[in-house]
Motif scaffolding. Structure first.
Motif, PDB file in Angstrom:
ATOM      1  N   ILE A 193      98.717  33.163  57.709  1.00 39.77           N
ATOM      2  CA  ILE A 193      98.367  33.240  56.283  1.00 39.77           C
ATOM      3  C   ILE A 193      98.638  34.643  55.749  1.00 39.77           C
ATOM      4  O   ILE A 193      99.236  34.817  54.677  1.00 39.77           O
ATOM      5  CB  ILE A 193      96.890  32.852  56.072  1.00 39.77           C
ATOM      6  CG1 ILE A 193      96.658  31.395  56.478  1.00 39.77           C
ATOM      7  CG2 ILE A 193      96.478  33.067  54.613  1.00 39.77           C
ATOM      8  CD1 ILE A 193      95.195  30.997  56.518  1.00 39.77           C
ATOM      9  N   CYS A 194      98.216  35.664  56.498  1.00 45.58           N
ATOM     10  CA  CYS A 194      98.391  37.050  56.051  1.00 45.58           C
ATOM     11  C   CYS A 194      99.875  37.402  55.918  1.00 45.58           C
ATOM     12  O   CYS A 194     100.256  38.204  55.056  1.00 45.58           O
ATOM     13  CB  CYS A 194      97.710  38.005  57.016  1.00 45.58           C
ATOM     14  SG  CYS A 194      95.902  37.867  57.005  1.00 45.58           S
ATOM     15  N   ALA A 195     100.703  36.811  56.745  1.00 41.23           N
ATOM     16  CA  ALA A 195     102.140  37.089  56.685  1.00 41.23           C
ATOM     17  C   ALA A 195     102.780  36.494  55.430  1.00 41.23           C
ATOM     18  O   ALA A 195     103.888  36.904  55.056  1.00 41.23           O
ATOM     19  CB  ALA A 195     102.826  36.535  57.930  1.00 41.23           C
ATOM     20  N   ARG A 196     102.079  35.546  54.784  1.00 37.71           N
ATOM     21  CA  ARG A 196     102.652  34.874  53.611  1.00 37.71           C
ATOM     22  C   ARG A 196     102.211  35.513  52.293  1.00 37.71           C
ATOM     23  O   ARG A 196     102.531  34.991  51.217  1.00 37.71           O
ATOM     24  CB  ARG A 196     102.251  33.400  53.625  1.00 37.71           C
ATOM     25  CG  ARG A 196     102.707  32.637  54.859  1.00 37.71           C
ATOM     26  CD  ARG A 196     104.166  32.278  54.815  1.00 37.71           C
ATOM     27  NE  ARG A 196     104.422  31.264  53.812  1.00 37.71           N
ATOM     28  CZ  ARG A 196     104.281  29.951  54.024  1.00 37.71           C
ATOM     29  NH1 ARG A 196     103.867  29.506  55.219  1.00 37.71           N
ATOM     30  NH2 ARG A 196     104.566  29.095  53.076  1.00 37.71           N
ATOM     31  N   PHE A 197     101.486  36.635  52.361  1.00 41.30           N
ATOM     32  CA  PHE A 197     101.067  37.320  51.139  1.00 41.30           C
ATOM     33  C   PHE A 197     102.301  37.801  50.373  1.00 41.30           C
ATOM     34  O   PHE A 197     103.263  38.299  50.961  1.00 41.30           O
ATOM     35  CB  PHE A 197     100.190  38.523  51.462  1.00 41.30           C
ATOM     36  CG  PHE A 197      98.723  38.197  51.610  1.00 41.30           C
ATOM     37  CD1 PHE A 197      98.294  37.184  52.445  1.00 41.30           C
ATOM     38  CD2 PHE A 197      97.765  38.924  50.927  1.00 41.30           C
ATOM     39  CE1 PHE A 197      96.956  36.886  52.604  1.00 41.30           C
ATOM     40  CE2 PHE A 197      96.426  38.646  51.065  1.00 41.30           C
ATOM     41  CZ  PHE A 197      96.013  37.624  51.899  1.00 41.30           C
ATOM     42  N   ASP A 198     102.268  37.695  49.050  1.00 45.68           N
ATOM     43  CA  ASP A 198     103.316  38.297  48.224  1.00 45.68           C
ATOM     44  C   ASP A 198     103.262  39.817  48.329  1.00 45.68           C
ATOM     45  O   ASP A 198     104.283  40.489  48.388  1.00 45.68           O
ATOM     46  CB  ASP A 198     103.153  37.863  46.766  1.00 45.68           C
ATOM     47  CG  ASP A 198     103.319  36.356  46.604  1.00 45.68           C
ATOM     48  OD1 ASP A 198     104.159  35.774  47.317  1.00 45.68           O
ATOM     49  OD2 ASP A 198     102.598  35.766  45.779  1.00 45.68           O
ATOM     50  N   ASP A 199     102.045  40.361  48.330  1.00 46.55           N
ATOM     51  CA  ASP A 199     101.826  41.796  48.519  1.00 46.55           C
ATOM     52  C   ASP A 199     101.705  42.024  50.034  1.00 46.55           C
ATOM     53  O   ASP A 199     100.642  41.824  50.624  1.00 46.55           O
ATOM     54  CB  ASP A 199     100.545  42.210  47.793  1.00 46.55           C
ATOM     55  CG  ASP A 199     100.257  43.700  47.872  1.00 46.55           C
ATOM     56  OD1 ASP A 199     100.801  44.371  48.775  1.00 46.55           O
ATOM     57  OD2 ASP A 199      99.467  44.192  47.035  1.00 46.55           O
ATOM     58  N   LYS A 200     102.783  42.445  50.652  1.00 46.83           N
ATOM     59  CA  LYS A 200     102.820  42.569  52.104  1.00 46.83           C
ATOM     60  C   LYS A 200     101.822  43.598  52.623  1.00 46.83           C
ATOM     61  O   LYS A 200     101.243  43.417  53.698  1.00 46.83           O
ATOM     62  CB  LYS A 200     104.238  42.920  52.573  1.00 46.83           C
ATOM     63  CG  LYS A 200     105.283  41.870  52.219  1.00 46.83           C
ATOM     64  CD  LYS A 200     104.892  40.500  52.796  1.00 46.83           C
ATOM     65  CE  LYS A 200     105.921  39.438  52.443  1.00 46.83           C
ATOM     66  NZ  LYS A 200     105.504  38.081  52.907  1.00 46.83           N
ATOM     67  N   GLU A 201     101.624  44.676  51.877  1.00 43.18           N
ATOM     68  CA  GLU A 201     100.653  45.685  52.303  1.00 43.18           C
ATOM     69  C   GLU A 201      99.239  45.094  52.323  1.00 43.18           C
ATOM     70  O   GLU A 201      98.464  45.330  53.258  1.00 43.18           O
ATOM     71  CB  GLU A 201     100.712  46.894  51.371  1.00 43.18           C
ATOM     72  CG  GLU A 201     101.999  47.701  51.489  1.00 43.18           C
ATOM     73  CD  GLU A 201     101.993  48.926  50.589  1.00 43.18           C
ATOM     74  OE1 GLU A 201     101.014  49.085  49.798  1.00 43.18           O
ATOM     75  OE2 GLU A 201     102.942  49.723  50.657  1.00 43.18           O
ATOM     76  N   LEU A 202      98.919  44.338  51.290  1.00 39.67           N
ATOM     77  CA  LEU A 202      97.606  43.677  51.256  1.00 39.67           C
ATOM     78  C   LEU A 202      97.478  42.688  52.407  1.00 39.67           C
ATOM     79  O   LEU A 202      96.406  42.556  53.013  1.00 39.67           O
ATOM     80  CB  LEU A 202      97.411  42.966  49.922  1.00 39.67           C
ATOM     81  CG  LEU A 202      96.114  42.170  49.751  1.00 39.67           C
ATOM     82  CD1 LEU A 202      94.896  43.070  49.916  1.00 39.67           C
ATOM     83  CD2 LEU A 202      96.080  41.463  48.391  1.00 39.67           C
ATOM     84  N   GLY A 203      98.552  41.999  52.726  1.00 40.28           N
ATOM     85  CA  GLY A 203      98.523  41.068  53.849  1.00 40.28           C
ATOM     86  C   GLY A 203      98.188  41.769  55.153  1.00 40.28           C
ATOM     87  O   GLY A 203      97.416  41.245  55.969  1.00 40.28           O
ATOM     88  N   ARG A 204      98.757  42.950  55.382  1.00 45.69           N
ATOM     89  CA  ARG A 204      98.434  43.707  56.593  1.00 45.69           C
ATOM     90  C   ARG A 204      96.981  44.166  56.579  1.00 45.69           C
ATOM     91  O   ARG A 204      96.299  44.153  57.614  1.00 45.69           O
ATOM     92  CB  ARG A 204      99.370  44.908  56.739  1.00 45.69           C
ATOM     93  CG  ARG A 204     100.839  44.565  56.821  1.00 45.69           C
ATOM     94  CD  ARG A 204     101.142  43.641  57.989  1.00 45.69           C
ATOM     95  NE  ARG A 204     101.183  44.374  59.270  1.00 45.69           N
ATOM     96  CZ  ARG A 204     101.236  43.784  60.452  1.00 45.69           C
ATOM     97  NH1 ARG A 204     101.205  42.446  60.535  1.00 45.69           N
ATOM     98  NH2 ARG A 204     101.305  44.510  61.562  1.00 45.69           N
ATOM     99  N   MET A 205      96.492  44.572  55.414  1.00 53.98           N
ATOM    100  CA  MET A 205      95.094  45.001  55.313  1.00 53.98           C
ATOM    101  C   MET A 205      94.154  43.835  55.605  1.00 53.98           C
ATOM    102  O   MET A 205      93.148  43.991  56.300  1.00 53.98           O
ATOM    103  CB  MET A 205      94.829  45.561  53.915  1.00 53.98           C
ATOM    104  CG  MET A 205      93.439  46.165  53.742  1.00 53.98           C
ATOM    105  SD  MET A 205      93.173  47.656  54.729  1.00 53.98           S
ATOM    106  CE  MET A 205      91.723  47.204  55.659  1.00 53.98           C
TER     107      MET A 205
END
Length: 589
Positions: free
Chosen positions: A425-437
């Protein structure tokens, strides 16, 4: 009492009172055989003269009565009783005599001369029964004297008279008294009489004393719903008091077709429909009665029909019939592509998986919203208990159509329930930095230092998340007992005193007492709001380390530096347990 009260002329009243008061009323003593009971409601204000009554007094009467009232207000009740007696003797024809007599009795009452007070209260009833403001209060207080003397039977006799009088029963003091009378009757098994008096309070004090009325309403409802189930009387009561809410409302003109009324009936029937196994016949009779009353109304109202089906099920215990009723309700009013309603019926049948799957077959996921798909997924996880099916449903979510905030919420849902899905799910974030956080937050929540620390180093390079990433990294190292590395990480954090507390804790875990104390002294010196707690932690560290002199000195320091804090009280108690005097040094050094 209203029709049979004594009609004593003013002259006779004055003459009799002069004789009675001049001779004085003998005390019956204070030899109650049982301990005193609680007093009446603490919030009840004392009965006062009205402004109109006070203005009608002549100058001398007003001066004398104001003097007595001032003494009463100062809580010098014995002297106040004497002042009111003087007023009665000096002004025997005053219109304020009922008030003065009541206040004299009240003074004796509050001075704990309850037997004398009862006789004085009785004077008000004997000679001024139609002065309702004061006579009703006198009757109430007679009952209260008996109540406080632990003579419940006599108290109830007084309050029963109060309840029986059309005027007295509406006096502000009556609400508490009649509620107590009703409780007494219920305790004696006289439930019908008790309900009558509760209803009296509910009606008379719905707006004047909402708390007393609310208590009474809560007793009448179960009587009319369960003890003597009677929908017609319940309906009349509902109308009479303006509904069963905390405040009265305008009720619908025709309650027979009022959705609000019948929804309330469903609710109270279910609230009061708990039975144990030994009450099977009572349960059946109860639910059968109410099912018959509730049935046949509002056919297109799903909420209502679902509740009625549940009440029918409680009556006949026939699950097959319950399912059939719900199936028929669904079929009658289902509209094309109303998948929210399909999901609702799946939830109704959650304990019956074959029925769930019957309705599941009606779903068309390509036409459903992400929120609806997620509702189905959660249903299988949480209520049906089929994690495999739920995980398959996760694959039907259109993650690319979700905003990142919704993806973050979905990821959190899976932290404990299905953690293997979180990283995807985190890898599918549009905001990749937010996904890593978000992924770092997940590893932190699971206290997974192996995965979390390297990721924290990566995220710490992102300015917008650097502060949080450093803190999460430090905590992960701390939890994994890598104390030197944790200290180094905490030192990079810019969130004092939280990081300083944590550094001190790491030093304690490492057995480095003085370094831990040094950190806490920093908090004590620079963060005044936290200073008492820092000082107390220093004392505890010394205690746990077996450093008795430093422990004692630290406790004494708390007494001196922070005398108003709870830590000072705790330090005092600890020194007493140790048998240590309170004086002496104030520092460990």
């Amino acid at each position: 009492m209203s029709n049979g009260r004594a009609n004593v002329t003013g002259a006779r009243q004055g003459a009799v009172l002069l004789v009675v008061l001049a001779l004085g009323l003998p005390s019956l003593g204070r030899g109650a055989t049982r301990p005193p009971r609680e007093r009446g409601p603490a919030h009840t204000a004392e009965v006062q003269l009205t402004n109109e009554e006070f203005k009608a007094l002549d100058t001398f009467e007003a001066h004398s009565l104001a003097k007595a009232d001032k003494v009463f207000a100062a809580r010098d009740f014995k002297r106040a009783a004497a002042e009111y007696e003087s007023f009665v003797l000096e002004f025997p024809k005053s219109k304020a005599i009922p008030y003065a007599l009541l206040r004299r009795a009240r003074g004796l009452h509050l001075a704990d001369k309850r037997f004398e007070a009862i006789k004085e209260y009785q004077q008000v009833l004997d000679y001024f029964p139609n002065a309702v403001r004061y006579a009703a209060a006198a009757l109430y207080y007679i009952g209260l004297c008996h109540w406080e003397n632990a003579d419940e039977e006599e108290a109830m006799k007084s309050w029963a008279k109060m309840a029986a009088d059309a005027d007295y029963s509406r006096h502000p003091l009556a609400a508490w008294a009649i509620n107590r009378l009703a409780e007494h009757l219920a305790k004696e098994g006289q439930t019908e009489r008790a309900a009558t008096h509760y209803r009296q309070v509910a009606v008379n004090f719905r707006t004047a004393n909402p708390e007393a009325a609310k208590h009474a309403i809560q007793q009448v409802i179960p009587f009319l719903v369960r003890a003597q189930a009677d929908e017609a009387k319940l309906r009349a009561f509902y109308r009479e008091i303006g509904g069963f809410g905390d405040r009265p409302e305008n009720v619908d003109d025709d309650l027979a077709v009022s959705r609000r009324y019948w929804e309330t009936v469903c609710r109270v029937v279910q609230e009061h429909g708990r039975f144990d196994e030994a009450q099977a016949s009572l349960r059946e009779r109860y639910y059968r009665y109410w099912a018959e009353k509730l049935d046949g109304k509002f056919p297109d109202w799903d909420d209502y029909q679902i509740q009625v089906a549940g009440i029918r099920l409680a009556a006949d215990r026939d699950v097959a019939k319950w399912m059939k009723r719900l199936d028929e309700q669904f079929e009658r009013y289902q509209k094309p592509d109303d998948y929210g309603r399909v999901i609702r019926w799946m939830g109704l049948f959650a304990a019956h998986k074959p029925k769930v799957m019957d309705y599941y077959a009606r779903l068309r996921f390509e036409k459903m919203s992400n929120a609806q798909v997620r509702d189905v997924m959660k249903l299988f996880y949480e209520r049906v208990g089929d994690a495999k099916m739920a995980r398959n449903l996760f694959g039907k979510l259109r993650l690319d159509d979700m905003p990142d905030s919704e993806k973050a919420d979905l990821a959190k849902y899976f932290y404990q329930r299905d953690p293997d899905l979180v990283e995807g799910i985190c890898a599918r974030f549009d905001d990749k930095e937010l996904g890593r956080m978000e992924l770092l937050r997940f590893h932190h929540a699971r206290k997974d230092a192996k995965q979390g620390v390297p990721l924290a180093d990566e995220v710490a390079k992102l300015p917008r998340f650097a502060k949080e990433a450093l803190w999460l990294k430090a905590q992960l190292l701390h939890w994994s007992e890598k104390y030197p590395q944790a200290i180094a990480a905490y030192q990079q954090c810019d969130n004092p005193p939280e990081n300083v507390w944590a550094i001190a804790e790491c030093y304690v875990r490492m057995g480095k007492v003085e370094q831990a104390v040094s950190q806490l002294r920093e908090i004590e010196g620079f963060f005044k709001q936290h200073a008492p707690e820092a000082a107390m932690r220093i004392a505890r560290i010394y205690r746990e380390a077996g450093m008795r002199p430093q422990h004692i000195a630290s406790l004494r320091a708390i007494l001196k530096k922070y005398p108003e804090s709870w830590q000072s009280s705790a330090a005092h108690q600890e020194l007493e347990r140790m048998g240590i005097r309170m004086g002496g040094g104030v520092d460990a050094e």
